[in-house]
Design a protein around this motif. Structure first.
Motif, PDB file in Angstrom:
ATOM      1  N   ARG A 232       0.825  -1.218   0.000  1.00 52.59           N
ATOM      2  CA  ARG A 232       0.000   0.000   0.000  1.00 52.59           C
ATOM      3  C   ARG A 232       0.856   1.263   0.000  1.00 52.59           C
ATOM      4  O   ARG A 232       0.583   2.210  -0.713  1.00 52.59           O
ATOM      5  CB  ARG A 232      -0.923  -0.033   1.222  1.00 52.59           C
ATOM      6  N   GLU A 233       1.929   1.253   0.805  1.00 59.66           N
ATOM      7  CA  GLU A 233       2.788   2.437   0.921  1.00 59.66           C
ATOM      8  C   GLU A 233       3.441   2.784  -0.420  1.00 59.66           C
ATOM      9  O   GLU A 233       3.500   3.947  -0.813  1.00 59.66           O
ATOM     10  CB  GLU A 233       3.853   2.202   1.990  1.00 59.66           C
TER      11      GLU A 233
ATOM     12  N   ASN B  57       2.868   6.111  -2.718  1.00 61.86           N
ATOM     13  CA  ASN B  57       4.034   6.877  -3.132  1.00 61.86           C
ATOM     14  C   ASN B  57       4.114   7.002  -4.660  1.00 61.86           C
ATOM     15  O   ASN B  57       4.486   8.045  -5.184  1.00 61.86           O
ATOM     16  CB  ASN B  57       5.313   6.231  -2.592  1.00 61.86           C
ATOM     17  N   PHE B  58       3.743   5.954  -5.373  1.00 63.37           N
ATOM     18  CA  PHE B  58       3.840   5.936  -6.831  1.00 63.37           C
ATOM     19  C   PHE B  58       2.746   6.761  -7.498  1.00 63.37           C
ATOM     20  O   PHE B  58       3.002   7.497  -8.441  1.00 63.37           O
ATOM     21  CB  PHE B  58       3.778   4.488  -7.324  1.00 63.37           C
ATOM     22  N   PHE B  59       1.504   6.653  -7.003  1.00 64.66           N
ATOM     23  CA  PHE B  59       0.374   7.336  -7.644  1.00 64.66           C
ATOM     24  C   PHE B  59      -0.142   8.549  -6.865  1.00 64.66           C
ATOM     25  O   PHE B  59      -0.982   9.291  -7.362  1.00 64.66           O
ATOM     26  CB  PHE B  59      -0.789   6.364  -7.861  1.00 64.66           C
ATOM     27  N   ARG B  60       0.324   8.731  -5.638  1.00 62.03           N
ATOM     28  CA  ARG B  60      -0.074   9.856  -4.773  1.00 62.03           C
ATOM     29  C   ARG B  60      -1.559   9.824  -4.403  1.00 62.03           C
ATOM     30  O   ARG B  60      -2.136  10.864  -4.091  1.00 62.03           O
ATOM     31  CB  ARG B  60       0.305  11.203  -5.391  1.00 62.03           C
ATOM     32  N   VAL B  61      -2.169   8.667  -4.447  1.00 63.82           N
ATOM     33  CA  VAL B  61      -3.536   8.462  -3.956  1.00 63.82           C
ATOM     34  C   VAL B  61      -3.578   7.112  -3.247  1.00 63.82           C
ATOM     35  O   VAL B  61      -2.791   6.218  -3.549  1.00 63.82           O
ATOM     36  CB  VAL B  61      -4.606   8.475  -5.087  1.00 63.82           C
ATOM     37  N   THR B  62      -4.500   6.976  -2.314  1.00 65.34           N
ATOM     38  CA  THR B  62      -4.665   5.693  -1.639  1.00 65.34           C
ATOM     39  C   THR B  62      -5.360   4.717  -2.584  1.00 65.34           C
ATOM     40  O   THR B  62      -6.038   5.133  -3.526  1.00 65.34           O
ATOM     41  CB  THR B  62      -5.524   5.841  -0.368  1.00 65.34           C
ATOM     42  N   PRO B  63      -5.206   3.407  -2.332  1.00 69.83           N
ATOM     43  CA  PRO B  63      -5.924   2.435  -3.164  1.00 69.83           C
ATOM     44  C   PRO B  63      -7.439   2.662  -3.145  1.00 69.83           C
ATOM     45  O   PRO B  63      -8.104   2.496  -4.166  1.00 69.83           O
ATOM     46  CB  PRO B  63      -5.562   1.088  -2.523  1.00 69.83           C
ATOM     47  N   GLU B  64      -7.978   3.082  -1.998  1.00 71.26           N
ATOM     48  CA  GLU B  64      -9.418   3.331  -1.907  1.00 71.26           C
ATOM     49  C   GLU B  64      -9.832   4.499  -2.798  1.00 71.26           C
ATOM     50  O   GLU B  64     -10.840   4.432  -3.507  1.00 71.26           O
ATOM     51  CB  GLU B  64      -9.824   3.616  -0.455  1.00 71.26           C
ATOM     52  N   THR B  65      -9.053   5.570  -2.765  1.00 66.16           N
ATOM     53  CA  THR B  65      -9.340   6.724  -3.619  1.00 66.16           C
ATOM     54  C   THR B  65      -9.198   6.350  -5.085  1.00 66.16           C
ATOM     55  O   THR B  65     -10.014   6.750  -5.921  1.00 66.16           O
ATOM     56  CB  THR B  65      -8.399   7.896  -3.281  1.00 66.16           C
ATOM     57  N   PHE B  66      -8.181   5.562  -5.403  1.00 66.07           N
ATOM     58  CA  PHE B  66      -8.000   5.109  -6.788  1.00 66.07           C
ATOM     59  C   PHE B  66      -9.221   4.320  -7.251  1.00 66.07           C
ATOM     60  O   PHE B  66      -9.724   4.538  -8.356  1.00 66.07           O
ATOM     61  CB  PHE B  66      -6.731   4.254  -6.913  1.00 66.07           C
ATOM     62  N   LYS B  67      -9.688   3.402  -6.418  1.00 61.28           N
ATOM     63  CA  LYS B  67     -10.846   2.583  -6.798  1.00 61.28           C
ATOM     64  C   LYS B  67     -12.091   3.432  -7.001  1.00 61.28           C
ATOM     65  O   LYS B  67     -12.861   3.214  -7.937  1.00 61.28           O
ATOM     66  CB  LYS B  67     -11.097   1.500  -5.745  1.00 61.28           C
ATOM     67  N   LYS B  68     -12.315   4.424  -6.116  1.00 61.64           N
ATOM     68  CA  LYS B  68     -13.472   5.322  -6.274  1.00 61.64           C
ATOM     69  C   LYS B  68     -13.372   6.125  -7.556  1.00 61.64           C
ATOM     70  O   LYS B  68     -14.344   6.255  -8.307  1.00 61.64           O
ATOM     71  CB  LYS B  68     -13.577   6.278  -5.082  1.00 61.64           C
ATOM     72  N   LEU B  69     -12.184   6.685  -7.822  1.00 60.85           N
ATOM     73  CA  LEU B  69     -11.981   7.468  -9.034  1.00 60.85           C
ATOM     74  C   LEU B  69     -12.150   6.594 -10.271  1.00 60.85           C
ATOM     75  O   LEU B  69     -12.793   7.002 -11.246  1.00 60.85           O
ATOM     76  CB  LEU B  69     -10.591   8.111  -9.014  1.00 60.85           C
ATOM     77  N   LEU B  70     -11.612   5.391 -10.237  1.00 58.89           N
ATOM     78  CA  LEU B  70     -11.750   4.466 -11.360  1.00 58.89           C
ATOM     79  C   LEU B  70     -13.215   4.145 -11.625  1.00 58.89           C
ATOM     80  O   LEU B  70     -13.658   4.130 -12.779  1.00 58.89           O
ATOM     81  CB  LEU B  70     -10.956   3.185 -11.105  1.00 58.89           C
ATOM     82  N   GLN B  71     -13.970   3.927 -10.570  1.00 57.75           N
ATOM     83  CA  GLN B  71     -15.393   3.622 -10.708  1.00 57.75           C
ATOM     84  C   GLN B  71     -16.137   4.792 -11.386  1.00 57.75           C
ATOM     85  O   GLN B  71     -17.011   4.579 -12.211  1.00 57.75           O
ATOM     86  CB  GLN B  71     -15.996   3.341  -9.336  1.00 57.75           C
ATOM     87  N   ILE B  72     -15.750   6.008 -11.065  1.00 59.95           N
ATOM     88  CA  ILE B  72     -16.409   7.186 -11.635  1.00 59.95           C
ATOM     89  C   ILE B  72     -16.037   7.396 -13.099  1.00 59.95           C
ATOM     90  O   ILE B  72     -16.893   7.674 -13.938  1.00 59.95           O
ATOM     91  CB  ILE B  72     -16.060   8.447 -10.811  1.00 59.95           C
ATOM     92  N   VAL B  73     -14.748   7.260 -13.422  1.00 59.13           N
ATOM     93  CA  VAL B  73     -14.301   7.601 -14.782  1.00 59.13           C
ATOM     94  C   VAL B  73     -14.264   6.425 -15.752  1.00 59.13           C
ATOM     95  O   VAL B  73     -14.233   6.635 -16.972  1.00 59.13           O
ATOM     96  CB  VAL B  73     -12.912   8.294 -14.771  1.00 59.13           C
ATOM     97  N   LEU B  74     -14.287   5.193 -15.254  1.00 60.80           N
ATOM     98  CA  LEU B  74     -14.135   4.021 -16.109  1.00 60.80           C
ATOM     99  C   LEU B  74     -15.103   3.982 -17.295  1.00 60.80           C
ATOM    100  O   LEU B  74     -14.680   3.718 -18.417  1.00 60.80           O
ATOM    101  CB  LEU B  74     -14.238   2.729 -15.297  1.00 60.80           C
ATOM    102  N   PRO B  75     -16.386   4.263 -17.088  1.00 57.13           N
ATOM    103  CA  PRO B  75     -17.280   4.206 -18.261  1.00 57.13           C
ATOM    104  C   PRO B  75     -16.889   5.182 -19.373  1.00 57.13           C
ATOM    105  O   PRO B  75     -17.227   4.954 -20.537  1.00 57.13           O
ATOM    106  CB  PRO B  75     -18.650   4.590 -17.678  1.00 57.13           C
TER     107      PRO B  75
END
Length: 133
Positions: free
Chosen positions: A6-7, A11-29
């Motif tokens: 997780r760390e 560090n690599f994407f500057r977002v938490t995995p949870e935030t990444f998953k939420k953002l992915l869910q919103i923009v994926l379509p």
């Protein structure tokens, strides 16, 4: 990385995995491409490329090496994905511009960070302000 370290992911994407998953869910379509002639780059990878470019300050060529994607493809992915992120999140994230809203935000920022007359900050960025005469 998302499952094992997780760390490093943060560090690599500057977002938490949870935030990444939420953002992915919103923009994926909006960023998922259809299979036509060859298998497209997945929506997940497209978002990762965009976030890595934004968070790292690396060149598009450097990002293209990291993801093994052509530099011109990286450029197109970043442009398209940033447009989608803006279009889908602007009404959720940004307040309607008004003097009262800006004053409220500046007051909250001043209380929390003891930095008056400021309404936000960008992580890891240092900007020198100089008065010109």
């Amino acid at each position: 990385m998302i499952l094992e370290d997780r760390e490093k992911f943060v560090n690599f994407f500057r977002v938490t995995p949870e935030t990444f998953k939420k953002l992915l869910q919103i923009v994926l379509p909006h960023i998922e491409k259809q299979f036509v002639i060859r298998e497209p780059i997945s929506g997940r990878t497209r978002l990762q490329i965009c976030l890595r470019y934004i968070s790292s300050g690396d060149s598009m060529i450097s990002v293209s090496y990291a993801f093994r994607v052509a530099p011109n493809t990286v450029s197109k992915i970043i442009s398209e994905t940033c447009d989608v992120i803006w279009d889908t999140l602007k009404d959720m994230v940004f307040v309607k511009p008004s003097e009262d809203n800006w004053r409220r935000i500046a007051d909250e920022f001043g209380e929390k960070w003891n930095f008056p007359n400021c309404f936000g900050a960008i992580d890891g960025k240092h900007i020198i302000l100089q008065v010109s005469f």
